[in-house]
Motif scaffolding. Structure first.
Motif, PDB file in Angstrom:
ATOM      1  N   LEU A   1       0.805  -1.300  -0.093  1.00 26.66           N
ATOM      2  CA  LEU A   1      -0.102   0.006   0.040  1.00 26.66           C
ATOM      3  C   LEU A   1       0.798   1.163   0.111  1.00 26.66           C
ATOM      4  O   LEU A   1       0.594   2.061  -0.841  1.00 26.66           O
ATOM      5  CB  LEU A   1      -0.998  -0.048   1.177  1.00 26.66           C
ATOM      6  CG  LEU A   1      -2.022   1.072   1.422  1.00 26.66           C
ATOM      7  CD1 LEU A   1      -2.943   1.348   0.136  1.00 26.66           C
ATOM      8  CD2 LEU A   1      -2.740   1.104   2.739  1.00 26.66           C
ATOM      9  N   ILE A   5       0.987   1.652  -4.112  1.00 29.71           N
ATOM     10  CA  ILE A   5      -0.471   1.990  -4.394  1.00 29.71           C
ATOM     11  C   ILE A   5      -0.655   3.373  -4.170  1.00 29.71           C
ATOM     12  O   ILE A   5      -0.781   4.332  -5.040  1.00 29.71           O
ATOM     13  CB  ILE A   5      -1.671   1.109  -3.598  1.00 29.71           C
ATOM     14  CG1 ILE A   5      -1.450  -0.428  -4.149  1.00 29.71           C
ATOM     15  CG2 ILE A   5      -2.941   1.855  -4.084  1.00 29.71           C
ATOM     16  CD1 ILE A   5      -2.557  -1.179  -3.476  1.00 29.71           C
ATOM     17  N   PHE A   9      -1.848   6.537  -6.481  1.00 32.87           N
ATOM     18  CA  PHE A   9      -3.334   6.768  -6.374  1.00 32.87           C
ATOM     19  C   PHE A   9      -3.649   7.506  -5.186  1.00 32.87           C
ATOM     20  O   PHE A   9      -5.018   7.767  -4.823  1.00 32.87           O
ATOM     21  CB  PHE A   9      -4.180   5.417  -6.424  1.00 32.87           C
ATOM     22  CG  PHE A   9      -4.063   4.550  -7.706  1.00 32.87           C
ATOM     23  CD1 PHE A   9      -4.814   5.143  -8.783  1.00 32.87           C
ATOM     24  CD2 PHE A   9      -3.565   3.384  -7.698  1.00 32.87           C
ATOM     25  CE1 PHE A   9      -4.761   4.390  -9.852  1.00 32.87           C
ATOM     26  CE2 PHE A   9      -3.421   2.710  -9.074  1.00 32.87           C
ATOM     27  CZ  PHE A   9      -4.097   3.582 -10.185  1.00 32.87           C
ATOM     28  N   VAL A  14     -11.505   7.768  -5.141  1.00 32.77           N
ATOM     29  CA  VAL A  14     -11.867   6.391  -5.636  1.00 32.77           C
ATOM     30  C   VAL A  14     -12.742   6.489  -6.940  1.00 32.77           C
ATOM     31  O   VAL A  14     -12.759   5.703  -7.875  1.00 32.77           O
ATOM     32  CB  VAL A  14     -12.240   5.669  -4.706  1.00 32.77           C
ATOM     33  CG1 VAL A  14     -11.074   5.246  -3.749  1.00 32.77           C
ATOM     34  CG2 VAL A  14     -13.449   6.164  -3.784  1.00 32.77           C
ATOM     35  N   ILE A  17     -11.046   6.648 -10.318  1.00 38.01           N
ATOM     36  CA  ILE A  17     -10.061   5.690 -10.844  1.00 38.01           C
ATOM     37  C   ILE A  17     -10.668   4.712 -11.758  1.00 38.01           C
ATOM     38  O   ILE A  17     -11.891   4.218 -11.359  1.00 38.01           O
ATOM     39  CB  ILE A  17      -9.384   4.825  -9.546  1.00 38.01           C
ATOM     40  CG1 ILE A  17      -8.690   5.619  -8.333  1.00 38.01           C
ATOM     41  CG2 ILE A  17      -8.748   3.609  -9.768  1.00 38.01           C
ATOM     42  CD1 ILE A  17      -8.380   4.867  -7.186  1.00 38.01           C
ATOM     43  N   ILE A  22      -5.998   1.630 -13.735  1.00 39.15           N
ATOM     44  CA  ILE A  22      -5.507   0.338 -13.110  1.00 39.15           C
ATOM     45  C   ILE A  22      -4.610  -0.495 -13.936  1.00 39.15           C
ATOM     46  O   ILE A  22      -3.579  -0.835 -13.669  1.00 39.15           O
ATOM     47  CB  ILE A  22      -6.671  -0.423 -12.362  1.00 39.15           C
ATOM     48  CG1 ILE A  22      -7.294   0.641 -11.362  1.00 39.15           C
ATOM     49  CG2 ILE A  22      -6.248  -1.514 -11.857  1.00 39.15           C
ATOM     50  CD1 ILE A  22      -8.620  -0.191 -10.817  1.00 39.15           C
ATOM     51  N   LYS A  43      -2.461  -5.949  -6.944  1.00 37.43           N
ATOM     52  CA  LYS A  43      -3.750  -5.721  -7.548  1.00 37.43           C
ATOM     53  C   LYS A  43      -4.715  -5.935  -6.354  1.00 37.43           C
ATOM     54  O   LYS A  43      -5.945  -5.327  -6.458  1.00 37.43           O
ATOM     55  CB  LYS A  43      -3.954  -6.471  -8.919  1.00 37.43           C
ATOM     56  CG  LYS A  43      -5.508  -6.469  -9.417  1.00 37.43           C
ATOM     57  CD  LYS A  43      -5.562  -7.505 -10.500  1.00 37.43           C
ATOM     58  CE  LYS A  43      -5.833  -8.775  -9.843  1.00 37.43           C
ATOM     59  NZ  LYS A  43      -6.942  -9.210  -9.495  1.00 37.43           N
ATOM     60  N   LEU A  46      -5.152  -3.387  -3.838  1.00 32.69           N
ATOM     61  CA  LEU A  46      -5.940  -2.229  -4.443  1.00 32.69           C
ATOM     62  C   LEU A  46      -7.538  -2.481  -4.681  1.00 32.69           C
ATOM     63  O   LEU A  46      -8.646  -1.764  -4.163  1.00 32.69           O
ATOM     64  CB  LEU A  46      -5.320  -1.714  -5.779  1.00 32.69           C
ATOM     65  CG  LEU A  46      -6.282  -0.816  -6.726  1.00 32.69           C
ATOM     66  CD1 LEU A  46      -6.254   0.824  -5.811  1.00 32.69           C
ATOM     67  CD2 LEU A  46      -5.419  -0.275  -7.981  1.00 32.69           C
ATOM     68  N   SER A  47      -7.840  -3.648  -5.027  1.00 31.48           N
ATOM     69  CA  SER A  47      -9.060  -4.523  -5.153  1.00 31.48           C
ATOM     70  C   SER A  47      -9.705  -4.241  -3.912  1.00 31.48           C
ATOM     71  O   SER A  47     -10.977  -4.035  -3.869  1.00 31.48           O
ATOM     72  CB  SER A  47      -9.366  -5.594  -5.753  1.00 31.48           C
ATOM     73  OG  SER A  47     -10.682  -6.097  -5.896  1.00 31.48           O
ATOM     74  N   ALA A  64     -10.916  -2.648 -10.336  1.00 32.18           N
ATOM     75  CA  ALA A  64      -9.813  -3.736 -10.232  1.00 32.18           C
ATOM     76  C   ALA A  64     -10.052  -5.078 -10.499  1.00 32.18           C
ATOM     77  O   ALA A  64      -9.330  -6.255 -10.252  1.00 32.18           O
ATOM     78  CB  ALA A  64      -9.000  -3.624  -8.828  1.00 32.18           C
TER      79      ALA A  64
END
Length: 291
Positions: A1, A5, A9, A14, A17, A22, A43, A46-47, A64
Motif C-alpha cells: 500500500l 498504491i 493513487f 476512488v 480511478i 489500473i 492488484k 487495490l481491489s 480492479a
C-alpha cells in the motif's frame, strides 16, 4: 500500500480511478521487473480498497476486478539493460575517482545484488567479517525502517574486495566518531555527514546519476545493478538456486522467470565436458564431421 498504491493513487478520489488507469499501473509494475505474484498482490490490495468503497456506497463498480490477464508469466524476462562486468568496473572506478565517500555503497550494490533500501538499512551488526556474509534483515523506504521485501531475512555472501572495503570503512567511521565528537558509533553502515541513514532519492539523484554521467555510461536505474549482478553470476556459471538465495526471491520460479532465458549458451564449457574424448592419435576425418 505504502510502496506501490499510495504513491500513484493516493491523491486520486476512488470515484475517478478507471479500469484503464489500473491496467496501466499494473503493467508498469510488470515492466519494472516485479514477479506476476507480486503484481497480483498489488492488484488484490487495490481491489480490497475499492471493495470498501463499494460497501460505503461511494462507488458501484470495482474496476480492479475482471481485468483479464495483465501479466504473462513468460513476460517476466529481464526488462532492463544491465551493465556488463567491464561497465560495472568503469562505474566503480568513477566512484573511486570522483565520489570516493560513496564508493563502499556502490560496491555493496554491485557485489551483493541488494536492493537500494536494503543497503541503506544495513547496520554494522549485520556484517560477519570473519565468515564474509551479510544478514539482510531490514530495509529503508521513505525514511522508515521496514522488513525486507519478502518479509524474511537472508544471508548474502561478500566478496573479498567488498569485505576489505567495508572493514576499512568501519575503521574510518571510528576515526570520524572521535573527530566529530559523536557519543556512539552510528549503527548504520552508510550515513550522511550527520550520522543519519541515507535517503534513497537523494543518493539516486545527487550521487548515482551524476556518477553515470561522469563515467559516460547510459542512464540506468539503481535496481539495474541488481540485474547486472545476477546476470554476471549466470555468465560465471552460477546456478539459479544460488542466485535465488542471494537475491532473496521467494521461489526459484521467480528467479527462472526473470533470468532463466540467460542461462542457455551462457557456459558452453559445461556442455563441452559432456563430449566423448577422441582416442589420442586418432584424428577425426573431415568427411565424418561433414556427414
Amino acid at each position: 500500500l505504502n510502496n506501490h498504491i499510495l504513491p500513484v493513487f493516493g491523491k486520486t478520489p476512488v470515484t475517478e480511478i478507471t479500469r484503464m488507469m489500473i491496467k496501466e499501473f499494473l503493467m508498469n509494475k510488470s515492466k519494472d521487473g516485479y514477479a506476476s505474484s507480486s503484481v497480483t498482490h498489488i492488484k488484490n490490495a487495490l481491489s480490497g480498497i475499492l471493495n470498501l468503497a463499494i460497501d460505503d456506497e461511494v462507488i458501484i463498480i470495482n474496476h480492479a476486478q475482471k481485468l483479464g490477464k495483465i501479466v504473462r508469466e513468460k513476460g517476466l524476462k529481464l526488462q532492463s539493460d544491465p551493465l556488463t562486468k567491464e561497465e560495472t568496473a568503469l562505474l566503480l572506478n568513477t566512484f573511486i575517482a570522483h565520489y570516493s565517500p560513496h564508493y563502499p555503497m556502490a560496491l555493496t550494490l554491485c557485489r551483493t545484488g541488494m536492493r537500494l533500501g536494503e543497503a541503506i538499512g544495513l547496520q554494522w551488526g549485520d556484517i560477519d567479517f570473519n565468515s564474509r556474509f551479510i544478514t539482510v534483515q531490514r530495509g529503508r523506504s521513505k525514511s522508515r525502517t521496514e522488513t525486507p521485501k519478502n518479509g524474511k531475512s537472508r544471508k548474502v555472501d561478500m566478496s573479498k574486495q567488498l569485505t576489505e572495503t567495508l572493514l576499512q570503512l568501519k575503521l574510518q567511521r571510528v576515526e570520524e566518531k572521535l573527530k566529530k565528537g559523536w557519543k556512539e558509533l552510528p549503527p548504520w553502515v552508510f550515513i550522511t555527514e550527520k550520522g543519519t541513514p541515507l535517503i534513497e532519492g537523494h543518493w539516486r539523484d545527487r550521487v548515482f546519476s551524476k556518477a553515470l554521467e561522469k563515467a559516460k555510461l547510459r542512464k540506468i536505474r539503481i535496481h539495474d545493478l541488481r540485474h547486472g549482478y545476477a546476470t554476471q553470476l549466470i555468465q560465471a556459471g552460477e546456478s539459479l538456486v544460488y542466485i535465488r538465495d542471494q537475491l532473496g526471491h521467494h521461489s526459484i520460479k521467480v528467479t527462472a522467470d526473470i533470468y532463466g532465458h540467460l542461462v542457455p549458451g551462457g557456459n558452453k564449457a559445461a556442455v563441452d565436458r559432456l563430449d566423448d574424448e577422441a582416442p589420442k592419435g586418432t584424428p577425426v576425418a573431415p568427411e565424418a564431421v561433414n556427414g
